[in-house]
Design a protein around this motif. Sequence first.
Motif, PDB file in Angstrom:
ATOM      1  N   ILE A 125       0.839  -1.200   0.000  1.00  0.00           N
ATOM      2  CA  ILE A 125       0.000   0.000   0.000  1.00  0.00           C
ATOM      3  C   ILE A 125       0.873   1.248   0.000  1.00  0.00           C
ATOM      4  O   ILE A 125       0.603   2.228  -0.713  1.00  0.00           O
ATOM      5  CB  ILE A 125      -0.953  -0.014   1.212  1.00  0.00           C
ATOM      6  CG1 ILE A 125      -1.916  -1.205   1.106  1.00  0.00           C
ATOM      7  CG2 ILE A 125      -1.740   1.290   1.306  1.00  0.00           C
ATOM      8  CD1 ILE A 125      -2.730  -1.450   2.362  1.00  0.00           C
ATOM      9  N   TYR A 126       1.938   1.222   0.798  1.00  0.00           N
ATOM     10  CA  TYR A 126       2.876   2.348   0.853  1.00  0.00           C
ATOM     11  C   TYR A 126       3.547   2.545  -0.509  1.00  0.00           C
ATOM     12  O   TYR A 126       3.677   3.679  -0.995  1.00  0.00           O
ATOM     13  CB  TYR A 126       3.925   2.089   1.934  1.00  0.00           C
ATOM     14  CG  TYR A 126       5.013   3.139   2.014  1.00  0.00           C
ATOM     15  CD1 TYR A 126       4.741   4.410   2.514  1.00  0.00           C
ATOM     16  CD2 TYR A 126       6.310   2.853   1.620  1.00  0.00           C
ATOM     17  CE1 TYR A 126       5.739   5.378   2.594  1.00  0.00           C
ATOM     18  CE2 TYR A 126       7.318   3.799   1.694  1.00  0.00           C
ATOM     19  CZ  TYR A 126       7.031   5.057   2.179  1.00  0.00           C
ATOM     20  OH  TYR A 126       8.017   6.006   2.262  1.00  0.00           O
ATOM     21  N   ALA A 155      16.367   1.024   6.809  1.00  0.00           N
ATOM     22  CA  ALA A 155      16.633   1.978   5.731  1.00  0.00           C
ATOM     23  C   ALA A 155      15.368   2.362   4.980  1.00  0.00           C
ATOM     24  O   ALA A 155      15.291   3.453   4.396  1.00  0.00           O
ATOM     25  CB  ALA A 155      17.660   1.392   4.765  1.00  0.00           C
ATOM     26  N   GLN A 156      14.361   1.493   4.991  1.00  0.00           N
ATOM     27  CA  GLN A 156      13.114   1.800   4.291  1.00  0.00           C
ATOM     28  C   GLN A 156      12.361   2.961   4.942  1.00  0.00           C
ATOM     29  O   GLN A 156      11.426   3.508   4.349  1.00  0.00           O
ATOM     30  CB  GLN A 156      12.226   0.554   4.251  1.00  0.00           C
ATOM     31  CG  GLN A 156      12.739  -0.520   3.313  1.00  0.00           C
ATOM     32  CD  GLN A 156      11.900  -1.791   3.356  1.00  0.00           C
ATOM     33  OE1 GLN A 156      10.983  -1.979   2.568  1.00  0.00           O
ATOM     34  NE2 GLN A 156      12.234  -2.672   4.286  1.00  0.00           N
ATOM     35  N   ALA A 157      12.773   3.344   6.141  1.00  0.00           N
ATOM     36  CA  ALA A 157      12.157   4.490   6.802  1.00  0.00           C
ATOM     37  C   ALA A 157      12.628   5.818   6.217  1.00  0.00           C
ATOM     38  O   ALA A 157      12.057   6.869   6.507  1.00  0.00           O
ATOM     39  CB  ALA A 157      12.464   4.455   8.305  1.00  0.00           C
ATOM     40  N   ILE A 164       0.589  -1.827  16.876  1.00  0.00           N
ATOM     41  CA  ILE A 164       1.194  -0.538  17.233  1.00  0.00           C
ATOM     42  C   ILE A 164       1.409   0.309  15.987  1.00  0.00           C
ATOM     43  O   ILE A 164       1.070   1.505  15.955  1.00  0.00           O
ATOM     44  CB  ILE A 164       2.528  -0.757  17.976  1.00  0.00           C
ATOM     45  CG1 ILE A 164       2.284  -1.453  19.317  1.00  0.00           C
ATOM     46  CG2 ILE A 164       3.251   0.571  18.198  1.00  0.00           C
ATOM     47  CD1 ILE A 164       3.553  -1.886  20.028  1.00  0.00           C
ATOM     48  N   CYS A 165       1.948  -0.315  14.942  1.00  0.00           N
ATOM     49  CA  CYS A 165       2.174   0.405  13.686  1.00  0.00           C
ATOM     50  C   CYS A 165       0.854   0.866  13.071  1.00  0.00           C
ATOM     51  O   CYS A 165       0.744   1.999  12.578  1.00  0.00           O
ATOM     52  CB  CYS A 165       2.919  -0.491  12.691  1.00  0.00           C
ATOM     53  SG  CYS A 165       4.602  -0.923  13.189  1.00  0.00           S
ATOM     54  N   ALA A 182       4.208   8.215   9.607  1.00  0.00           N
ATOM     55  CA  ALA A 182       3.840   7.114  10.504  1.00  0.00           C
ATOM     56  C   ALA A 182       4.169   5.769   9.871  1.00  0.00           C
ATOM     57  O   ALA A 182       4.624   4.839  10.552  1.00  0.00           O
ATOM     58  CB  ALA A 182       2.348   7.195  10.839  1.00  0.00           C
ATOM     59  N   THR A 183       3.958   5.656   8.561  1.00  0.00           N
ATOM     60  CA  THR A 183       4.283   4.411   7.858  1.00  0.00           C
ATOM     61  C   THR A 183       5.780   4.155   7.896  1.00  0.00           C
ATOM     62  O   THR A 183       6.226   3.022   8.112  1.00  0.00           O
ATOM     63  CB  THR A 183       3.788   4.479   6.404  1.00  0.00           C
ATOM     64  OG1 THR A 183       2.381   4.749   6.393  1.00  0.00           O
ATOM     65  CG2 THR A 183       4.051   3.159   5.692  1.00  0.00           C
TER      66      THR A 183
END
Length: 419
Positions: A30-31, A93-95, A155-156, A173-174
């Motif tokens: 989705i992201y 790293a995906q953050a 939590i996420c 947030a994602t």
Amino acid sequence: MKYTKLERNWVMYDVGNSALVLLNTSVVPIYFNAINTGASSADLVVAWGNAQTIASLVIAMLMPILGALADYAGNKIKFFLGFFLTGLVLCLAQAIPMSAMAFLTVYVLCTIGLNSSMTFYDAMLPDITTDERMDAVSSSGYAWGYIGSTVPFVICLALIMGGPALGVPTMLATRLSFIITGAWWLIFTLPLIRTYKQKYGRERGPEDTIGHIVGGVFSEVGHTMREIAHNKTVLVYMIAFFFYIDGVHTVISMATSYGSALGIDSTQLVLALLVTQFVAFPSAIIYGKLAGRVGTLNMILVAVAAYMGIVLFAAFFLKTAFEFWVLAIMVGLFQGGVQALSRSYFGRIIPKEKSNEYYGFFDIFGRYASVMGTFLVSVVTSLTGNPSLGVLSIGVLLIVGFMLLVRLSRMTRAAEHAA
């Protein structure tokens, strides 16, 4: 069942890595769709399918060679740790904000680290338990992985859905969810790293220099291939696994992307997959218990037959959020059971001192099946513009796998009668 300390720590790794698996199959597609603006629904399914294909192909090429190296005493934990740390760093790293293609590249590399670590993790099973307890321990790993993974996921999910009300944008947030999931994965991996000792393995002699070992690996891989070719039980099972696990992996990896392409609300998709985890927890444990009563192979046959129905349902009837919930529950009933029993059944029929190398080949069959499944979905969807036909294309592979399992069951019964 009362676990030994090592069995418990082994199960805990499933709790850790399953959090990332759940995030990858629900939130991440989705992201990716959100940052890949301007792409059509068919393009999104094709891009996601290609990413899964590339990751599976790389893992399938690496595992037999690295598996042969890891079968030397003391090496298994080193390879496990190397791939785990690679996956963990890339998960974090995906953050980092990046373009859609850069994100997809990091995701593919993270997936390679995650799934490669799981190959060595699977190969630890003969080291940490007995043949008699293998089905139950393997099933418990999947079961506790499903239920444990829901803790960081909730939590996420709360952060993603409730973040805007607190001033935290949804995209931020994602991205934070990758950090939360990575931390969870690390915490539940440390006990296994501290306590695992390789029980079965080849001792390294004075003549086994690095050059000699690397040169001998290719000869050893060829020898193992010949062993498999002459062991009809292992050979037929691995070919059957190649076909039926295709459907399982493809449904898991493509479900959210497929549902999103059909226009189903992302909140509904994520919540439905969360329910999958809760359904899968008792189902996997029950599967392990039933395997002890009616036979591991029989329970795998039941699950493969169920997945035939799941694929048909997804192709012909999946249109609304309610139907996606039905699909998620059906997957939860059989997903953990077929994966756990496939892993434990293989562990019983192979030489334990070469478990890593054999599991490397096992992973080839599983990964190339994933390559074929996602590739078929991508190609058929691209050619027809219809994701439903893409999903339907993997049904024939499940049928072939089922027929080969039936043949294996007959071979096993004939061997028992002859004995």
